[in-house]
Scaffold this motif. Structure first.
Motif, PDB file in Angstrom:
ATOM      1  N   ASP A 159       0.868  -1.182   0.000  1.00  0.00           N
ATOM      2  CA  ASP A 159       0.000   0.000   0.000  1.00  0.00           C
ATOM      3  C   ASP A 159       0.904   1.232   0.000  1.00  0.00           C
ATOM      4  OD1 ASP A 159      -1.957   1.862   0.194  1.00  0.00           O
ATOM      5  OD2 ASP A 159      -2.557   1.390   2.244  1.00  0.00           O
ATOM      6  N   GLU A 160       1.374   1.583  -1.185  1.00  0.00           N
ATOM      7  CA  GLU A 160       2.366   2.652  -1.321  1.00  0.00           C
ATOM      8  C   GLU A 160       1.778   4.046  -1.189  1.00  0.00           C
ATOM      9  OE1 GLU A 160       5.641   1.089  -4.310  1.00  0.00           O
ATOM     10  OE2 GLU A 160       3.641   0.720  -5.135  1.00  0.00           O
ATOM     11  N   GLU A 161       0.474   4.158  -1.341  1.00  0.00           N
ATOM     12  CA  GLU A 161      -0.160   5.479  -1.290  1.00  0.00           C
ATOM     13  C   GLU A 161      -1.041   5.661  -0.056  1.00  0.00           C
ATOM     14  OE1 GLU A 161      -2.160   6.116  -4.967  1.00  0.00           O
ATOM     15  OE2 GLU A 161      -0.366   5.790  -6.184  1.00  0.00           O
ATOM     16  N   GLY A 162      -1.057   4.677   0.819  1.00  0.00           N
ATOM     17  CA  GLY A 162      -1.833   4.799   2.051  1.00  0.00           C
ATOM     18  C   GLY A 162      -3.335   4.757   1.852  1.00  0.00           C
ATOM     19  N   ILE A 163      -3.793   4.070   0.809  1.00  0.00           N
ATOM     20  CA  ILE A 163      -5.231   4.070   0.524  1.00  0.00           C
ATOM     21  C   ILE A 163      -6.019   3.154   1.456  1.00  0.00           C
ATOM     22  CG2 ILE A 163      -4.873   4.638  -1.906  1.00  0.00           C
ATOM     23  CD1 ILE A 163      -5.455   1.726  -2.586  1.00  0.00           C
ATOM     24  N   MET A 164      -5.363   2.109   1.983  1.00  0.00           N
ATOM     25  CA  MET A 164      -6.085   1.141   2.809  1.00  0.00           C
ATOM     26  C   MET A 164      -6.430   1.686   4.186  1.00  0.00           C
ATOM     27  SD  MET A 164      -6.642  -1.456   0.916  1.00  0.00           S
ATOM     28  CE  MET A 164      -6.996  -2.856   1.973  1.00  0.00           C
ATOM     29  N   GLU A 165      -5.644   2.631   4.653  1.00  0.00           N
ATOM     30  CA  GLU A 165      -5.914   3.195   5.979  1.00  0.00           C
ATOM     31  C   GLU A 165      -7.319   3.759   6.048  1.00  0.00           C
ATOM     32  OE1 GLU A 165      -4.041   6.444   9.130  1.00  0.00           O
ATOM     33  OE2 GLU A 165      -2.957   5.951   7.291  1.00  0.00           O
ATOM     34  N   GLU A 166      -7.722   4.444   4.981  1.00  0.00           N
ATOM     35  CA  GLU A 166      -9.069   5.017   4.946  1.00  0.00           C
ATOM     36  C   GLU A 166     -10.094   3.994   4.458  1.00  0.00           C
ATOM     37  OE1 GLU A 166     -11.529   8.710   2.845  1.00  0.00           O
ATOM     38  OE2 GLU A 166      -9.336   8.665   2.790  1.00  0.00           O
ATOM     39  N   ALA A 167      -9.740   3.249   3.400  1.00  0.00           N
ATOM     40  CA  ALA A 167     -10.688   2.310   2.799  1.00  0.00           C
ATOM     41  C   ALA A 167     -11.089   1.208   3.771  1.00  0.00           C
ATOM     42  CB  ALA A 167     -10.089   1.693   1.535  1.00  0.00           C
ATOM     43  N   TYR A 168     -10.157   0.785   4.639  1.00  0.00           N
ATOM     44  CA  TYR A 168     -10.440  -0.287   5.582  1.00  0.00           C
ATOM     45  C   TYR A 168     -10.405   0.186   7.040  1.00  0.00           C
ATOM     46  CZ  TYR A 168     -11.164  -4.272   2.567  1.00  0.00           C
ATOM     47  OH  TYR A 168     -11.718  -5.171   1.680  1.00  0.00           O
ATOM     48  N   ASN A 169     -10.465   1.494   7.205  1.00  0.00           N
ATOM     49  CA  ASN A 169     -10.567   2.076   8.547  1.00  0.00           C
ATOM     50  C   ASN A 169      -9.485   1.528   9.479  1.00  0.00           C
ATOM     51  OD1 ASN A 169     -11.677   3.722  10.533  1.00  0.00           O
ATOM     52  ND2 ASN A 169     -13.139   2.172  11.205  1.00  0.00           N
ATOM     53  N   VAL A 170      -8.235   1.574   9.015  1.00  0.00           N
ATOM     54  CA  VAL A 170      -7.118   1.028   9.786  1.00  0.00           C
ATOM     55  C   VAL A 170      -6.642   2.084  10.781  1.00  0.00           C
ATOM     56  CG1 VAL A 170      -4.837  -0.032   9.692  1.00  0.00           C
ATOM     57  CG2 VAL A 170      -6.425  -0.343   7.789  1.00  0.00           C
ATOM     58  N   TYR A 171      -7.118   1.984  12.016  1.00  0.00           N
ATOM     59  CA  TYR A 171      -6.704   2.924  13.052  1.00  0.00           C
ATOM     60  C   TYR A 171      -5.842   2.249  14.112  1.00  0.00           C
ATOM     61  CZ  TYR A 171     -10.509   0.843  15.771  1.00  0.00           C
ATOM     62  OH  TYR A 171     -11.328  -0.042  16.424  1.00  0.00           O
ATOM     63  N   VAL A 172      -5.686   0.943  13.990  1.00  0.00           N
ATOM     64  CA  VAL A 172      -4.854   0.165  14.911  1.00  0.00           C
ATOM     65  C   VAL A 172      -3.954  -0.748  14.074  1.00  0.00           C
ATOM     66  CG1 VAL A 172      -4.852  -1.636  16.680  1.00  0.00           C
ATOM     67  CG2 VAL A 172      -6.498   0.216  16.819  1.00  0.00           C
ATOM     68  N   MET A 173      -2.707  -0.855  14.475  1.00  0.00           N
ATOM     69  CA  MET A 173      -1.766  -1.709  13.767  1.00  0.00           C
ATOM     70  C   MET A 173      -1.268  -2.796  14.719  1.00  0.00           C
ATOM     71  SD  MET A 173      -0.377  -1.908  10.737  1.00  0.00           S
ATOM     72  CE  MET A 173      -0.367  -0.237  10.069  1.00  0.00           C
ATOM     73  N   PRO A 174      -1.395  -4.067  14.346  1.00  0.00           N
ATOM     74  CA  PRO A 174      -1.973  -4.604  13.109  1.00  0.00           C
ATOM     75  C   PRO A 174      -3.497  -4.634  13.165  1.00  0.00           C
ATOM     76  CG  PRO A 174      -1.281  -6.391  14.541  1.00  0.00           C
ATOM     77  CD  PRO A 174      -0.852  -5.133  15.227  1.00  0.00           C
ATOM     78  N   SER A 175      -4.107  -4.913  12.021  1.00  0.00           N
ATOM     79  CA  SER A 175      -5.553  -5.140  11.941  1.00  0.00           C
ATOM     80  C   SER A 175      -5.783  -6.324  11.011  1.00  0.00           C
ATOM     81  CB  SER A 175      -6.279  -3.904  11.401  1.00  0.00           C
ATOM     82  OG  SER A 175      -6.375  -2.896  12.377  1.00  0.00           O
TER      83      SER A 175
END
Length: 211
Positions: A159-175
């Motif tokens: 995910d080179e452009e950081g699109i999954m953070e918003e698309a999959y609501n990634v607010y915790v790492m890992p998810s």
């Protein structure tokens, strides 16, 4: 003339060195900022969410990441080459999606369990995708090293452009997410997950789907 040329070569070399140093420093700062942000938001804590909130067998006629919804499709490049892989291509399988980064301690801790799980269930209609949050990494080399260190046998996407953070609501790492063969989100679990919990949730989901 030779002295002038030597000076120009020296100045060029120094300039290139400064540029490389500043670029590397910027990448390191970005990784540090990402780690800091996740720590501030308990993003790398080994919290155990309420199971009722992370798994659902209900059907919700919406596209999104909440359990019961149709999982949002995505297409990302594979670490192994220039090809891409989309979620839609894996329709018909149970798909486990794990969001991770090399700088995230719980990601490193749980990865052997994901490798073990995949090896155990890959012949039972299970596909696994590891999505590296590449936009927060120092460089791709550390991603390659991570995959080599853990001998990861399943798909690794970038995910080179950081699109999954918003698309999959990634607010915790890992998810981690489990998507059923119909493309429906049945588990959305933020934070560290052990082999036992992953297996238990998967077997419940599989039994309910096939039931």
């Amino acid at each position: 003339m030779k002295i002038l040329i030597s000076y120009l070569i020296l100045i060029t070399a120094v300039g290139a060195g400064i540029f490389i140093f500043l670029t590397n420093q910027e990448q390191e700062d970005q990784s540090s900022e990402a780690l800091e942000a996740y720590m501030e938001n308990d993003g790398i804590e080994r919290t155990v969410p309420d199971e009722e909130d992370t798994v659902s067998f209900q059907t919700v006629e919406e596209v999104g990441v909440e359990p019961g919804m149709e999982a949002a499709d995505f297409e990302l490049p594979l670490l192994s080459g220039s090809d891409t892989l989309s979620l839609h291509e894996l329709r018909g399988n149970f798909v486990v999606v794990n969001m991770w980064a090399t700088w995230c301690p719980p990601c490193r801790e749980e990865m052997p369990d994901f490798v073990r799980f995949y090896e155990e269930y890959k012949d039972e209609g299970v596909e696994m995708i590891g999505v590296n949050m590449t936009a927060s990494e120092k460089n791709k080399e550390v991603v390659h090293q991570f995959v080599d260190d853990f001998n990861i046998p399943f798909h690794t996407l970038l995910d080179e452009e950081g699109i999954m953070e918003e698309a999959y609501n990634v607010y915790v790492m890992p998810s981690t997410y489990i998507i059923d063969p119909d493309g429906r989100m049945v588990m959305n679990r933020p934070g560290y997950i052990s082999y036992e919990i992953l297996e238990e949730n998967f077997l419940d989901i599989k039994e309910n789907y096939e039931g």
